[in-house]
Design a protein around this motif. Sequence first.
Motif, PDB file in Angstrom:
ATOM      1  N   LEU A 183       2.430  -4.980  -6.696  1.00 20.08           N
ATOM      2  CA  LEU A 183       2.024  -3.560  -6.678  1.00 20.08           C
ATOM      3  C   LEU A 183       3.083  -2.710  -5.975  1.00 20.08           C
ATOM      4  CD1 LEU A 183      -1.810  -3.845  -5.881  1.00 20.08           C
ATOM      5  CD2 LEU A 183      -0.717  -3.475  -8.087  1.00 20.08           C
ATOM      6  N   GLY A 184       3.600  -3.224  -4.871  1.00 19.32           N
ATOM      7  CA  GLY A 184       4.665  -2.509  -4.143  1.00 19.32           C
ATOM      8  C   GLY A 184       5.902  -2.352  -5.012  1.00 19.32           C
ATOM      9  N   THR A 185       6.236  -3.402  -5.756  1.00 15.25           N
ATOM     10  CA  THR A 185       7.397  -3.366  -6.650  1.00 15.25           C
ATOM     11  C   THR A 185       7.209  -2.295  -7.718  1.00 15.25           C
ATOM     12  OG1 THR A 185       7.743  -5.724  -6.284  1.00 15.25           O
ATOM     13  CG2 THR A 185       8.777  -4.780  -8.236  1.00 15.25           C
ATOM     14  N   LEU A 186       6.004  -2.254  -8.285  1.00 18.52           N
ATOM     15  CA  LEU A 186       5.694  -1.265  -9.328  1.00 18.52           C
ATOM     16  C   LEU A 186       5.880   0.160  -8.798  1.00 18.52           C
ATOM     17  CD1 LEU A 186       4.406  -0.565 -12.108  1.00 18.52           C
ATOM     18  CD2 LEU A 186       2.178  -0.799 -11.045  1.00 18.52           C
TER      19      LEU A 186
ATOM     20  N   GLN B 223      -1.284   2.230  -4.059  1.00 21.04           N
ATOM     21  CA  GLN B 223      -1.362   0.771  -3.890  1.00 21.04           C
ATOM     22  C   GLN B 223      -2.788   0.363  -3.524  1.00 21.04           C
ATOM     23  OE1 GLN B 223       2.751   0.248  -1.926  1.00 21.04           O
ATOM     24  NE2 GLN B 223       1.676  -1.628  -1.519  1.00 21.04           N
ATOM     25  N   ASP B 224      -3.416   1.130  -2.625  1.00 19.65           N
ATOM     26  CA  ASP B 224      -4.792   0.816  -2.224  1.00 19.65           C
ATOM     27  C   ASP B 224      -5.737   0.875  -3.422  1.00 19.65           C
ATOM     28  OD1 ASP B 224      -4.127   0.368   0.367  1.00 19.65           O
ATOM     29  OD2 ASP B 224      -4.614   2.387   1.079  1.00 19.65           O
ATOM     30  N   TRP B 228      -7.818  -2.321  -5.214  1.00 22.01           N
ATOM     31  CA  TRP B 228      -9.254  -2.392  -5.483  1.00 22.01           C
ATOM     32  C   TRP B 228      -9.527  -2.662  -6.955  1.00 22.01           C
ATOM     33  CZ3 TRP B 228     -12.679  -3.636  -2.205  1.00 22.01           C
ATOM     34  CH2 TRP B 228     -12.528  -3.293  -0.850  1.00 22.01           C
ATOM     35  N   LEU B 229      -8.723  -2.091  -7.823  1.00 21.78           N
ATOM     36  CA  LEU B 229      -8.893  -2.355  -9.263  1.00 21.78           C
ATOM     37  C   LEU B 229      -8.643  -3.833  -9.574  1.00 21.78           C
ATOM     38  CD1 LEU B 229      -7.238   0.751 -11.020  1.00 21.78           C
ATOM     39  CD2 LEU B 229      -9.661   0.173 -10.914  1.00 21.78           C
ATOM     40  N   VAL B 230      -7.613  -4.388  -8.932  1.00 22.31           N
ATOM     41  CA  VAL B 230      -7.304  -5.807  -9.145  1.00 22.31           C
ATOM     42  C   VAL B 230      -8.461  -6.673  -8.639  1.00 22.31           C
ATOM     43  CG1 VAL B 230      -5.782  -7.704  -8.423  1.00 22.31           C
ATOM     44  CG2 VAL B 230      -4.798  -5.530  -9.111  1.00 22.31           C
TER      45      VAL B 230
END
Lengths: 203, 250
Positions: A183-186, B223-224, B228-230
């Motif tokens: 996610l951070g990479t994205l 990101q947060d 949560w979606l993940v």
Amino acid sequence: MRVVTAALAIATGIIVLLGYFFPPLEPLRLTLVNWAIAIAGMAVLVGIFNLVAVQMEKIRSRQKGSVYGAVLVISLAATFVFGALVWGPENFYLRLLVVEAIIVPVEAALMAILAVTLIYASIRLLRRRVDVMSVVFLAVALLFLFLVVPTPFGPVPGDQALLQFLGMFSRGGARGLLIGIALGTLLTGLRVLFGVDRPYGGN
Amino acid sequence: MIDLLALGLLVLTAILLLVFTFLRRKSPASLHVIEAYERLNRSVGLAVENGTRLHISLGRGNLLTARGASALAGLAMLRRLAERTSVSDRPPVATSGDASLAFLSQDTLQSGYRAAGAEEQYRFSTGRLTGLTPFSYAAGTVPTIHDENVSTNIILGDLGPESALLTEASDREDANLIAASDNLSAQAVFYASSQEPLIGEELFAAGAYIGAGAAHEASLNVQDILRWLVILGILLGAIWRIMASLGALI
């Protein structure tokens, strides 16, 4: 000029990204990636000049450790002369001398130092930070080591079952960390794509 | 199907990032305390005051691979640190194990000085390539930590277990250490060898904690939401599998 650089970088990034989703853009994406690979290859050569320039500056200003810089520059020059001009890069004796006699033993020695360093860091962990997680970290690391190292009496009874049981937690934890990193990479990629972060210069 | 999902996720993330950046420009986020970044902010001020140096190790993340993202996070931090320490007698030094990354670090340092109005302070030798393999990179970086009056080492990027050699050198010099990586082996090393380890995606939070701008803070919000979606996706997937198994049994 900076605006042009940013516009070019953003446009290239968007084309490469869309190339993964829209097949008609695929050839353009591959061409751009190939250009990037060629430039990165060239960058290695220029990077070596940077390495030499930094070491030469150290030697010139007689900084601490400049003698190692001198050794590096002389070795680099000697390897380049013999490898590219005199014997050629595929020469058996050159490979024996440079790779087998110097690089492999030095890297192996560093690997051995690394093992000692890691053990030392583990020992000092409880001195640095005494909390539940540090104790769990150290206990699990030791248990894993105990289960995987060969013993004079053969495998520890039930080692595979225990490894599988512990692996369940470590795999779960690793996946959680990797999802966070993905996610951070994205988000980092999107920031560069939007021109918010500009590692290629500009304010 | 997967391509469509990925594209949908990408578009959703982009929209969320833009919306939250707009919101954060109006009202900055209140971030929870990460001790390592608190310590970093203190160390930067101290380094400027007592004339010592910051060393930023950007690792070996090749920008042509997914590993490059951690290098980009390191560069964002380098940019901000260069700006903040431009008045220091000893400029920060950035070391890299990838040639392209070394050039970007030079460019980033120069941009930071330019933004602070001190471009004449920039020296090309502060952005260095120190080695092209993991161990040569570590071996080339250790002398920087030992010999250049470094008070804080910031290791932020793609490194492997060889990072233990860098943390050990930092410890020997009694320097502050802020370390984060996208590599799980390096994270384990940093957990064992640093005072306040940064784990997982905390690496990508660096920009928000050193005041790199609204977009960095917005990234944390997004990101947060995505996390949560993940989590929701994983739970729904697990429930679906259980239901399917029960259905097969019945």
